[in-house]
Design a protein around this motif. Sequence first.
Motif, PDB file in Angstrom:
ATOM      1  N   LEU A  44      63.931  73.810  49.710  1.00 51.13           N
ATOM      2  CA  LEU A  44      63.430  74.088  50.889  1.00 51.13           C
ATOM      3  C   LEU A  44      63.392  75.656  51.184  1.00 51.13           C
ATOM      4  O   LEU A  44      62.639  76.102  51.996  1.00 51.13           O
ATOM      5  CB  LEU A  44      63.724  73.300  52.016  1.00 51.13           C
ATOM      6  N   LYS A  45      64.408  76.168  50.342  1.00 53.60           N
ATOM      7  CA  LYS A  45      64.662  77.647  50.864  1.00 53.60           C
ATOM      8  C   LYS A  45      63.527  78.741  50.858  1.00 53.60           C
ATOM      9  O   LYS A  45      63.474  79.774  51.538  1.00 53.60           O
ATOM     10  CB  LYS A  45      65.866  77.997  49.933  1.00 53.60           C
ATOM     11  N   SER A  46      62.685  78.459  49.812  1.00 45.51           N
ATOM     12  CA  SER A  46      61.555  79.270  50.069  1.00 45.51           C
ATOM     13  C   SER A  46      60.603  79.253  51.062  1.00 45.51           C
ATOM     14  O   SER A  46      59.788  80.298  51.235  1.00 45.51           O
ATOM     15  CB  SER A  46      60.778  78.917  48.579  1.00 45.51           C
ATOM     16  N   ARG A  47      60.690  78.163  51.825  1.00 48.43           N
ATOM     17  CA  ARG A  47      59.809  78.019  53.013  1.00 48.43           C
ATOM     18  C   ARG A  47      60.662  78.033  54.398  1.00 48.43           C
ATOM     19  O   ARG A  47      60.345  78.149  55.380  1.00 48.43           O
ATOM     20  CB  ARG A  47      59.132  76.932  53.032  1.00 48.43           C
ATOM     21  N   THR A  48      62.068  78.274  54.297  1.00 49.50           N
ATOM     22  CA  THR A  48      63.039  77.938  55.337  1.00 49.50           C
ATOM     23  C   THR A  48      63.664  79.266  55.893  1.00 49.50           C
ATOM     24  O   THR A  48      64.106  80.069  54.922  1.00 49.50           O
ATOM     25  CB  THR A  48      64.007  76.823  55.106  1.00 49.50           C
ATOM     26  N   SER A  49      63.728  79.233  57.080  1.00 46.35           N
ATOM     27  CA  SER A  49      64.596  80.572  57.725  1.00 46.35           C
ATOM     28  C   SER A  49      65.194  79.869  58.961  1.00 46.35           C
ATOM     29  O   SER A  49      64.612  79.524  59.727  1.00 46.35           O
ATOM     30  CB  SER A  49      63.586  81.557  58.009  1.00 46.35           C
ATOM     31  N   ILE A  50      66.602  79.991  58.808  1.00 42.74           N
ATOM     32  CA  ILE A  50      67.214  79.743  60.101  1.00 42.74           C
ATOM     33  C   ILE A  50      67.939  81.050  60.698  1.00 42.74           C
ATOM     34  O   ILE A  50      68.458  81.943  59.926  1.00 42.74           O
ATOM     35  CB  ILE A  50      68.517  78.715  59.796  1.00 42.74           C
ATOM     36  N   SER A  51      67.734  81.207  61.962  1.00 44.88           N
ATOM     37  CA  SER A  51      68.313  82.437  62.572  1.00 44.88           C
ATOM     38  C   SER A  51      68.930  81.851  63.927  1.00 44.88           C
ATOM     39  O   SER A  51      68.866  80.873  64.292  1.00 44.88           O
ATOM     40  CB  SER A  51      67.075  83.449  62.806  1.00 44.88           C
ATOM     41  N   ARG A  52      69.572  82.958  64.826  1.00 45.50           N
ATOM     42  CA  ARG A  52      70.097  82.636  66.123  1.00 45.50           C
ATOM     43  C   ARG A  52      69.830  83.662  67.036  1.00 45.50           C
ATOM     44  O   ARG A  52      69.605  84.919  66.614  1.00 45.50           O
ATOM     45  CB  ARG A  52      71.744  82.300  65.616  1.00 45.50           C
ATOM     46  N   ASP A  53      70.187  83.448  68.201  1.00 48.96           N
ATOM     47  CA  ASP A  53      70.077  84.303  69.338  1.00 48.96           C
ATOM     48  C   ASP A  53      71.292  84.051  69.985  1.00 48.96           C
ATOM     49  O   ASP A  53      71.300  82.932  70.841  1.00 48.96           O
ATOM     50  CB  ASP A  53      68.789  84.419  70.168  1.00 48.96           C
ATOM     51  N   THR A  54      72.468  84.830  69.920  1.00 44.36           N
ATOM     52  CA  THR A  54      73.691  84.677  70.453  1.00 44.36           C
ATOM     53  C   THR A  54      73.641  84.684  71.961  1.00 44.36           C
ATOM     54  O   THR A  54      74.404  84.177  72.821  1.00 44.36           O
ATOM     55  CB  THR A  54      74.848  85.684  69.632  1.00 44.36           C
ATOM     56  N   SER A  55      72.552  85.623  72.495  1.00 40.30           N
ATOM     57  CA  SER A  55      72.562  85.727  73.923  1.00 40.30           C
ATOM     58  C   SER A  55      72.055  84.547  74.586  1.00 40.30           C
ATOM     59  O   SER A  55      72.287  84.470  75.804  1.00 40.30           O
ATOM     60  CB  SER A  55      71.773  87.155  74.205  1.00 40.30           C
ATOM     61  N   LYS A  56      71.259  83.908  73.830  1.00 35.63           N
ATOM     62  CA  LYS A  56      70.780  82.617  74.480  1.00 35.63           C
ATOM     63  C   LYS A  56      71.331  81.348  74.019  1.00 35.63           C
ATOM     64  O   LYS A  56      71.244  80.176  74.460  1.00 35.63           O
ATOM     65  CB  LYS A  56      69.259  82.589  74.254  1.00 35.63           C
ATOM     66  N   ASN A  57      72.427  81.569  73.313  1.00 33.40           N
ATOM     67  CA  ASN A  57      73.080  80.846  72.547  1.00 33.40           C
ATOM     68  C   ASN A  57      72.150  79.386  71.804  1.00 33.40           C
ATOM     69  O   ASN A  57      72.259  78.292  72.095  1.00 33.40           O
ATOM     70  CB  ASN A  57      74.120  79.651  73.657  1.00 33.40           C
ATOM     71  N   GLN A  58      71.272  80.142  71.008  1.00 34.17           N
ATOM     72  CA  GLN A  58      70.152  79.399  70.377  1.00 34.17           C
ATOM     73  C   GLN A  58      70.140  79.398  68.935  1.00 34.17           C
ATOM     74  O   GLN A  58      70.467  80.575  68.523  1.00 34.17           O
ATOM     75  CB  GLN A  58      68.724  79.609  70.804  1.00 34.17           C
ATOM     76  N   VAL A  59      69.702  78.166  68.221  1.00 33.26           N
ATOM     77  CA  VAL A  59      69.456  78.507  66.619  1.00 33.26           C
ATOM     78  C   VAL A  59      67.908  78.157  66.410  1.00 33.26           C
ATOM     79  O   VAL A  59      67.747  77.110  67.140  1.00 33.26           O
ATOM     80  CB  VAL A  59      70.520  77.616  66.011  1.00 33.26           C
ATOM     81  N   THR A  60      67.541  78.701  65.651  1.00 32.58           N
ATOM     82  CA  THR A  60      66.045  78.466  65.532  1.00 32.58           C
ATOM     83  C   THR A  60      65.705  78.158  63.995  1.00 32.58           C
ATOM     84  O   THR A  60      66.469  78.444  63.036  1.00 32.58           O
ATOM     85  CB  THR A  60      65.266  79.738  65.978  1.00 32.58           C
ATOM     86  N   LEU A  61      64.841  77.303  63.781  1.00 35.73           N
ATOM     87  CA  LEU A  61      64.291  76.905  62.465  1.00 35.73           C
ATOM     88  C   LEU A  61      62.949  77.074  62.256  1.00 35.73           C
ATOM     89  O   LEU A  61      62.017  76.988  63.260  1.00 35.73           O
ATOM     90  CB  LEU A  61      64.639  75.468  62.250  1.00 35.73           C
ATOM     91  N   GLN A  62      62.588  77.944  61.252  1.00 32.36           N
ATOM     92  CA  GLN A  62      61.130  78.188  60.773  1.00 32.36           C
ATOM     93  C   GLN A  62      60.918  77.641  59.194  1.00 32.36           C
ATOM     94  O   GLN A  62      61.662  77.621  58.453  1.00 32.36           O
ATOM     95  CB  GLN A  62      60.815  79.714  60.737  1.00 32.36           C
ATOM     96  N   LEU A  63      60.007  76.816  59.424  1.00 30.13           N
ATOM     97  CA  LEU A  63      59.529  76.307  58.002  1.00 30.13           C
ATOM     98  C   LEU A  63      58.067  76.423  57.947  1.00 30.13           C
ATOM     99  O   LEU A  63      56.979  76.037  58.532  1.00 30.13           O
ATOM    100  CB  LEU A  63      59.690  74.877  58.088  1.00 30.13           C
ATOM    101  N   THR A  64      57.602  77.305  57.020  1.00 33.91           N
ATOM    102  CA  THR A  64      56.384  78.025  56.589  1.00 33.91           C
ATOM    103  C   THR A  64      55.607  76.961  55.900  1.00 33.91           C
ATOM    104  O   THR A  64      56.050  76.019  55.161  1.00 33.91           O
ATOM    105  CB  THR A  64      56.308  79.125  55.743  1.00 33.91           C
TER     106      THR A  64
END
Length: 124
Positions: free
Chosen positions: A65-85
């Motif tokens: 899945l790595k070619s389509r997956t991106s995980i990131s974070r926003d420490t100020s909001k204490n959030q983790v995000t997932l994007q799958l294209t």
Amino acid sequence: QVQLQESGPGLLKPSQTLSLTCTVSGGPITTNFYYWGWIRQSPGKGLEWMGIIAYSGSTYYSSTLKSRTSISRDTSKNQVTLQLTSVTPEDTGVYYCARGEVSTYSRGGVYDSWGQGTQVTVSS
């Protein structure tokens, strides 16, 4: 006690990008005792590990899945995000965010806290 809550669109069309947010309460996502992962469950595949983001911000993804997956974070909001294209109907399933114990990573990882999961359906 730490709590995780997934949120995002439940219905997508093929070729669109899925974006999900995991909001963490009760503890900072930057603590070096844990990492944060995304796991999904779909018919015929069971639980599928997608990837994680470590407390340092480093990311690791499933080879399939790595070619389509991106995980990131926003420490100020204490959030983790997932994007799958470029989603397809095969991406339909329940998506979970979960907290993993750093001490267990070398042996596959143990997740001690999970969100309730959010249903994602890809359909034209």
